[in-house]
Design a protein around this motif. Structure first.
Motif, PDB file in Angstrom:
ATOM      1  N   ALA A 151      -1.986   2.722 -25.552  1.00 26.21           N
ATOM      2  CA  ALA A 151      -3.211   3.480 -25.302  1.00 26.21           C
ATOM      3  C   ALA A 151      -4.419   2.550 -25.203  1.00 26.21           C
ATOM      4  N   GLY A 152      -4.508   1.594 -26.121  1.00 21.85           N
ATOM      5  CA  GLY A 152      -5.629   0.660 -26.092  1.00 21.85           C
ATOM      6  C   GLY A 152      -5.633  -0.212 -24.853  1.00 21.85           C
ATOM      7  N   LEU A 153      -4.469  -0.707 -24.473  1.00 23.87           N
ATOM      8  CA  LEU A 153      -4.382  -1.544 -23.277  1.00 23.87           C
ATOM      9  C   LEU A 153      -4.703  -0.751 -22.018  1.00 23.87           C
ATOM     10  N   THR A 154      -4.343   0.537 -22.011  1.00 26.72           N
ATOM     11  CA  THR A 154      -4.657   1.382 -20.864  1.00 26.72           C
ATOM     12  C   THR A 154      -6.159   1.617 -20.753  1.00 26.72           C
ATOM     13  N   LEU A 155      -6.798   1.986 -21.861  1.00 20.15           N
ATOM     14  CA  LEU A 155      -8.237   2.250 -21.835  1.00 20.15           C
ATOM     15  C   LEU A 155      -9.034   0.987 -21.536  1.00 20.15           C
ATOM     16  N   GLN A 156      -8.497  -0.151 -21.903  1.00 12.36           N
ATOM     17  CA  GLN A 156      -9.174  -1.416 -21.635  1.00 12.36           C
ATOM     18  C   GLN A 156      -9.321  -1.660 -20.124  1.00 12.36           C
ATOM     19  N   LEU A 157      -8.419  -1.094 -19.323  1.00 11.69           N
ATOM     20  CA  LEU A 157      -8.534  -1.226 -17.873  1.00 11.69           C
ATOM     21  C   LEU A 157      -9.822  -0.603 -17.365  1.00 11.69           C
ATOM     22  N   TYR A 158     -10.206   0.532 -17.939  1.00  6.45           N
ATOM     23  CA  TYR A 158     -11.463   1.179 -17.557  1.00  6.45           C
ATOM     24  C   TYR A 158     -12.649   0.331 -17.993  1.00  6.45           C
ATOM     25  N   ALA A 159     -12.598  -0.190 -19.219  1.00  5.32           N
ATOM     26  CA  ALA A 159     -13.703  -1.006 -19.724  1.00  5.32           C
ATOM     27  C   ALA A 159     -13.922  -2.248 -18.873  1.00  5.32           C
ATOM     28  N   GLN A 160     -12.851  -2.786 -18.316  1.00  5.55           N
ATOM     29  CA  GLN A 160     -12.966  -3.990 -17.498  1.00  5.55           C
ATOM     30  C   GLN A 160     -13.683  -3.740 -16.178  1.00  5.55           C
ATOM     31  N   LEU A 161     -13.786  -2.480 -15.778  1.00  6.31           N
ATOM     32  CA  LEU A 161     -14.518  -2.151 -14.554  1.00  6.31           C
ATOM     33  C   LEU A 161     -16.025  -2.145 -14.763  1.00  6.31           C
ATOM     34  N   LEU A 162     -16.472  -2.124 -16.022  1.00 11.85           N
ATOM     35  CA  LEU A 162     -17.896  -1.984 -16.348  1.00 11.85           C
ATOM     36  C   LEU A 162     -18.510  -3.311 -16.732  1.00 11.85           C
ATOM     37  N   GLN A 163     -19.839  -3.382 -16.598  1.00  9.39           N
ATOM     38  CA  GLN A 163     -20.610  -4.573 -16.952  1.00  9.39           C
ATOM     39  C   GLN A 163     -21.629  -4.215 -18.022  1.00  9.39           C
ATOM     40  N   TRP A 164     -22.208  -5.231 -18.635  1.00  7.49           N
ATOM     41  CA  TRP A 164     -23.231  -5.023 -19.668  1.00  7.49           C
ATOM     42  C   TRP A 164     -24.597  -4.848 -18.985  1.00  7.49           C
ATOM     43  N   ARG A 165     -24.731  -3.742 -18.245  1.00  9.36           N
ATOM     44  CA  ARG A 165     -25.951  -3.487 -17.483  1.00  9.36           C
ATOM     45  C   ARG A 165     -26.584  -2.165 -17.908  1.00  9.36           C
ATOM     46  N   ASP A 166     -27.835  -1.951 -17.478  1.00  5.57           N
ATOM     47  CA  ASP A 166     -28.568  -0.736 -17.832  1.00  5.57           C
ATOM     48  C   ASP A 166     -28.433   0.352 -16.782  1.00  5.57           C
ATOM     49  N   ASN A 167     -27.556   0.191 -15.804  1.00  2.00           N
ATOM     50  CA  ASN A 167     -27.348   1.226 -14.794  1.00  2.00           C
ATOM     51  C   ASN A 167     -26.848   2.507 -15.461  1.00  2.00           C
ATOM     52  N   ILE A 168     -27.291   3.631 -14.922  1.00  2.00           N
ATOM     53  CA  ILE A 168     -26.879   4.927 -15.464  1.00  2.00           C
ATOM     54  C   ILE A 168     -25.534   5.327 -14.864  1.00  2.00           C
TER      55      ILE A 168
END
Length: 409
Positions: free
Chosen positions: A79-96
């Motif tokens: 489950a953690g490795l699967t959800l990490q795939l989504y997190a990898q698509l995101l950046q540390w930005r202020d975009n909404i």
């Protein structure tokens, strides 16, 4: 016709259309083999969605559904490795980021942060703390840059607890209120091979490696598969399967599991042989002062190669010295993806068979015995309890005394 329907109409592979429909449904019985087949094809369709069609929305929907299924089945590592795939698509930005899949509208960095915290919770429950440490470091660097000291303190505390758990294990309070530490146990790996024309095409005449948790019972898996394939014949040997069984209409299932043997209620015998992961060589673990708890994790994780041995005698067996003719047939299997991954099972993509001579077989036996004694000696040095010392004494007696296990000549 809407763009969504046009997209579905253009998909040529029926299984991908089937999986897309399943993404919108609530599936029950997650551990049923049917749903394992579904998850297998979800894994195969992932690259189709992400790389060929570039449909990020569908890709994220797939990730969310697979995460929910894994989490509901307490497969926390997957489950953690699967959800990490989504997190990898995101950046540390202020975009909404807009509201989607149960996530409310928030900045991109907030969603990435929340995903990381969920992933860390899964890794903690799954006892793969090594995977959580890099995420803790990334969060700590982000918090420090933003001067979020309260959050920085919390994530550093969590990171420190992960290091402690790696060495000491899980802390459990006993009935007297005392804290007892239980070291984590390695996962179990086993192979299942399906032979016969009546099996579904995606498993027919193929072998798969399964990764089970430390508490997974083999009987549960056998019950699930026998319910799914009630007419299957469970072969009683680990010898190579004849072509007649591969091409026949009957269903045959081969089980290779670690250190267990089971007799089903209808007297079918399942013969078990050990499957051992072969870890890749790591230079950072060559230092002899590194504790066993650190090394042992990488003996069972980040692996894609496995082996099992079958003993046989070459020529006539010598009754006075059976080791003189004792040979080993070693089967080495490789999977396309490493374990653990976003699924609990992967197909075997290559098989290599090696024959070990009696001398090589004896060397392997001595080497294994030496490693076992070395490990127990280290355990006694760290935790010299009566039980640990007694176990080491029994091992040494079995290796040295001629009256036990043959001893040393």
């Amino acid at each position: 016709m809407s763009s969504e329907h046009q997209f579905k109409h253009q998909i040529q592979c029926p299984i991908i259309k089937f999986i897309d429909e399943l993404n919108h449904q609530q599936l029950t019985g997650f551990n049923n083999p049917f749903h394992k087949f579904v998850r297998y094809y979800k894994k195969r369709s992932k690259n189709f969605y992400k790389e060929n069609i570039n449909r990020e929305e569908m890709y994220i929907r797939y990730i969310k559904k697979l995460f929910d299924l894994h989490f509901a089945a307490t497969n926390y590592v997957e489950a953690g490795l699967t959800l990490q795939l989504y997190a990898q698509l995101l950046q540390w930005r202020d975009n909404i980021k807009q509201e989607e899949l149960g996530f409310h509208a928030e900045t991109e960095w907030e969603r990435k942060e929340n995903l990381y915290l969920k992933v860390l919770d899964c890794f903690d429950k799954g006892k793969v703390w090594e995977y959580g440490i890099p995420l803790c470091k990334e969060l700590a660097a982000f918090y420090e840059e933003r001067l979020e000291y309260r959050k920085l303190s919390g994530i550093l505390t969590k990171q420190a607890s992960f290091f402690t758990n790696i060495l000491d294990g899980v802390a459990v309070e006993d009935e007297e209120g005392k804290i007892q530490y239980y070291p984590r146990q390695p996962p179990s790996y086993y192979r299942v091979a399906y032979y016969g024309k009546s099996f579904p095409p995606f498993v027919r005449n193929k072998s798969f490696i399964y990764r089970g948790s430390e508490c997974l019972m083999l009987q549960d898996i056998i019950n699930q598969l026998t319910q799914e394939f009630p007419n299957a014949i469970i072969l009683k040997t680990n010898n190579p399967v004849e072509d007649s069984k591969r091409d026949g209409d009957e269903q045959c299932i081969l089980y290779y599991v670690v250190d267990q043997s089971i007799f089903l209620s209808y007297t079918t015998v399942i013969q078990i042989c050990s499957i051992k992961p072969i870890p890749p060589h790591r230079k950072d673990l060559e230092n002899p002062t590194i504790q066993h708890e650190i090394k042992s994790f990488y003996n069972y994780n980040d692996v894609d190669t496995f082996q099992f041995d079958r003993s046989y005698h070459r020529g006539t067996k010598d009754k006075e010295n059976e080791f003189k003719t004792l040979c080993t047939e070693r089967t080495i299997m490789k999977t396309q993806y490493k374990f653990p991954g976003i699924l609990q099972w992967y197909e075997v993509i290559s098989i290599e068979v090696k024959l070990l001579t009696p001398i090589e077989t004896a060397i392997q036996a001595v080497k294994s015995a030496y490693e076992e004694i070395q490990l127990n000696t280290q355990t006694c040095n760290i935790n010299p309890t009566y039980a640990n010392i007694q176990h080491l004494s029994m091992l040494l007696t079995g290796m040295i005394a001629a009256t036990v296990q043959g001893g040393i000549p």
